[in-house]
Design an enzyme around this catalytic site. Structure first.
Site, short mmCIF file in Angstrom:
data_model
loop_
_atom_site.label_atom_id
_atom_site.label_comp_id
_atom_site.label_asym_id
_atom_site.label_seq_id
_atom_site.Cartn_x
_atom_site.Cartn_y
_atom_site.Cartn_z
N GLY A 112 0.72 55.05 -32.82
CA GLY A 112 0.69 56.26 -33.63
C GLY A 112 2.11 56.66 -33.98
N CYS A 139 1.62 50.49 -27.78
CA CYS A 139 2.73 51.26 -28.34
C CYS A 139 2.61 52.75 -27.98
CB CYS A 139 2.77 51.03 -29.86
SG CYS A 139 4.37 51.43 -30.54
N TYR A 140 2.29 53.63 -28.93
CA TYR A 140 2.14 55.05 -28.57
C TYR A 140 1.10 55.21 -27.46
CZ TYR A 140 1.09 60.03 -28.92
OH TYR A 140 0.89 61.36 -28.62
N HIS A 226 2.64 45.02 -30.68
CA HIS A 226 1.33 45.09 -31.36
C HIS A 226 0.60 43.75 -31.31
CE1 HIS A 226 1.65 49.13 -33.10
NE2 HIS A 226 2.95 48.89 -33.03
N GLU A 228 -2.35 43.21 -32.36
CA GLU A 228 -3.34 43.11 -33.44
C GLU A 228 -2.79 42.50 -34.73
OE1 GLU A 228 -1.93 45.76 -32.24
OE2 GLU A 228 -1.71 47.40 -33.67
N ASP A 284 -22.04 45.37 -52.23
CA ASP A 284 -22.53 46.43 -51.34
C ASP A 284 -23.95 46.85 -51.70
OD1 ASP A 284 -19.98 46.22 -50.43
OD2 ASP A 284 -19.29 48.14 -51.22
N SER A 285 -24.17 47.11 -52.98
CA SER A 285 -25.51 47.57 -53.36
C SER A 285 -26.53 46.45 -53.19
CB SER A 285 -25.53 48.12 -54.79
OG SER A 285 -25.47 47.09 -55.74
N LYS A 426 -16.08 45.12 -44.78
CA LYS A 426 -16.52 44.39 -45.98
C LYS A 426 -16.88 42.93 -45.68
CE LYS A 426 -16.66 44.54 -50.61
NZ LYS A 426 -17.15 45.67 -51.40
#
Ligand code: XMP
Length: 570
Positions: A112, A139-140, A226, A228, A284-285, A426
């Site tokens: 953060g 980290c934070y 990090h 990630e 998506d739809s 997604k």
């Protein structure tokens, strides 16, 4: 081929800048920019693994990420899910009652921008330590653990940013199983740990950070770097170690299991009710309608409004996929004449949008009324939308995303929302689409704006111009797909400008249309870079357009980024 610089002033009202809006385009060599871009690209992450062997569905387990506001928080959730474990991002003030039903197996505290000494600095809620579940602070998150558990965090005199070499040392830990003795990691922090909390051990260090990784025997860990981001090559191994070796997860988050769970949930929620959805042919739809159809069959009716601004073969493909292949209940409305009538003489881009948006709602409402009593409106809301609206202060439910995006669906409709994809990224939606049998070309379709070709025809929209643009656009799509570039581009398309220019064909002088080609890379459309398409691809596109579309005698390539341009021309 002429290179055309696009410096058109835009009349379009800009939407409220999101936190991501500050992301810049790769115009400089500075490391921060390229990192953002690479991370952004990575946000979509790897393809969720299709379950080759049956994965026990059992009770779904979860890793909870406490979001302290890092730009990488969603990326952590994405990474955990890539390890086939469900993960949700929650704010630090989320009560335990909301977390317990998720069946948490461990917590990750994100990074953060803040400092633990600031007033109102977010802290880890007490229930996390009381739960005795494993905790990984990044980290934070690590600084918060240190601060709360009796260690000391010091304001860094200089920010450490970039690569560092991590050396394992001190105490062995399962967190670093299968990680080499020395490995590159990505640092991005200001404050640093001065003294570890009591009973913590050093697990790894770098030249600048003697406490790059720490842990105690209660499975509480802190990482200064990090794991990630892709710049930490062993990051995924470390996260996997945390998830599997330390939290003891089984790994039952697969799209197959998701579909099974969703079917039951949808059946329970809808009961004997009726659902409508607006089908646009977008991913998506399409996925949302298909998963609901799988759950409740003909209780869902999809309304597919053809506003006449779609691309070549789009209507047929969408219709065939859903009606013929999937056997879905579809109301198809060809309203193209009606839309064209309303657009007669209109040249202003925003007015075009407004007209199409309003008319779309009118048609949708008219058709919905004919269906009779309806209880639910299906929406393709995705997890990043939910997170974004939660962090922007409004409730997720309040932010209704219209998959047609042409002004939102009827506000007057008092329907309950059905949003079965609201916890998916997604790429997970794409995987669900594939598992449900949707064709690859639909699942991987590039974004296409709600007002469609109307905002790619400069000036008045007419039937003739729509046909010209469809023909040119067909060539662009075809050549891009043949060159295997389609998936790596955010969008690639043709624009029919209102410029005419002189040309020569055989012995004749021509005065034809100028078509522009646009191909961009982007991660979220907030910024975009024009794609350096190979010259031979551009050459083929240009040759084919002027040969196959008689009204066009000149093709240009748009080499502007966003900003200052937008992706669409109108
Ligand atoms: P711009 O042109 O603003 O576009 O850079 C960003 C993204 O949004 C899409 N776009 C729209 N989508 N209705 C939509 O549904 C619209 O009116 C609209 N205008 C732009 C565009 O295709 C790009 O992906």
């Amino acid at each position: 081929m002429v290179i055309y610089f696009q410096h058109m002033a835009k009349g379009r009202a800009k939407s409220k800048p999101s936190p991501k809006a500050s992301r810049r385009v790769a115009t400089s060599g500075d490391i921060e920019v390229s990192t953002y871009l690479e991370i952004a690209k990575e946000i979509s992450g790897e393809q969720p693994a299709a379950a080759k062997e049956a994965v026990p569905s059992g009770e779904r387990e979860a890793i909870i990420v406490i979001d302290f506001g890092s730009q990488y928080s969603l990326l952590i959730a994405r990474r955990v899910r890539e390890c086939q474990v469900y993960c949700e991002l929650v704010s630090a003030d989320t009560p335990w009652e909301k977390i317990a039903p998720l069946n948490p197996k461990g917590f990750i505290l994100s990074g953060g921008p803040g400092s633990v000494y600031e007033t109102n600095a977010p802290m880890t809620p007490a229930y996390i330590y009381e739960s005795r579940l494993p905790v990984l602070g990044i980290c934070y998150g690590m600084q918060v653990i240190t601060h709360q558990m009796g260690g000391q965090v010091m304001p860094g005199t200089k920010r450490e940013y970039g690569h560092a070499l991590l050396h394992l040392g001190g105490v062995d830990s399962p967190l670093f199983a299968n990680v080499p003795q020395s490995t590159a990691v990505w640092m991005s922090h200001g404050d640093k740990i001065e003294t570890m909390p009591p009973d913590f051990n050093v697990l790894a260090y770098t030249d600048n950070s003697p406490f790059a990784a720490i842990g105690n025997d209660k499975n509480i860990f802190g990482l200064q770097f990090h794991p990630e981001v892709i710049h930490t090559p062993e990051g995924k191994t470390i996260l996997k170690n945390f998830i599997y070796r330390i939290c003891g997860c089984q790994g039952n988050w697969t799209m197959g299991n998701f579909i099974q769970d969703s079917l039951t949930k949808i059946q329970k929620e809808v009961g004997k009710g009726k659902v409508i959805s607006a089908l646009s042919g977008g991913v998506d739809s399409s996925v949302v309608s298909t998963v609901i159809h799988r759950a409740i069959g003909d209780q869902i009716t999809c309304i597919f409004v053809n506003h006449g601004m779609l691309r070549r073969e789009e209507v047929e493909r969408t219709f065939n996929t859903f009606r013929l292949n999937m056997g879905m209940n579809i109301v198809y409305v060809d309203a193209s004449e009606r839309f064209l009538d309303h657009l007669k003489g209109v040249t202003d881009p925003e007015t075009k949008r407004k007209i199409i948006g309003e008319e779309f709602i009118n048609v949708f409402e008219e058709e919905a009324k004919k269906i009779g009593k309806v209880d639910f409106l299906a929406q393709g809301t995705l997890y990043p939308d939910v997170i974004e609206s939660a962090s922007s202060g409004s409730t997720a439910a309040a932010k209704i995303k219209s998959h047609h995006n042409v002004g939102g669906l009827p506000a007057t409709m008092t329907l309950k929302l059905l949003e079965p994809l609201r916890y998916l990224f997604k790429d997970e939606v794409r995987q669900v689409g594939l598992e449900l049998g949707l064709p690859e070309e639909m699942v991987w379709r590039q974004p296409f704006p709600g007002p469609g070709l109307a905002i790619r025809i400069i000036g008045e929209v007419t039937k003739e111009k729509l046909e010209i643009l469809r023909a040119a656009d067909w060539v662009v799509m075809n050549e891009i797909k043949k060159a295997k570039l389609y998936r790596q581009l955010w969008q690639s398309f043709a624009i029919l400008t209102d410029v005419h220019s002189v040309g020569v064909m055989g012995d004749y002088r021509t005065y034809g249309y100028l078509v522009a080609v646009r191909a961009v890379t982007s991660d979220d459309a907030m910024t975009a870079d024009w794609s350096r398409l190979p010259y031979d691809v551009l050459a083929r596109i240009s040759n084919r357009i002027v040969n196959e579309v008689p009204e066009v005698n000149r093709v240009v390539y748009d080499i502007t980024s966003k900003p200052p341009s937008t992706i669409e021309w109108e």
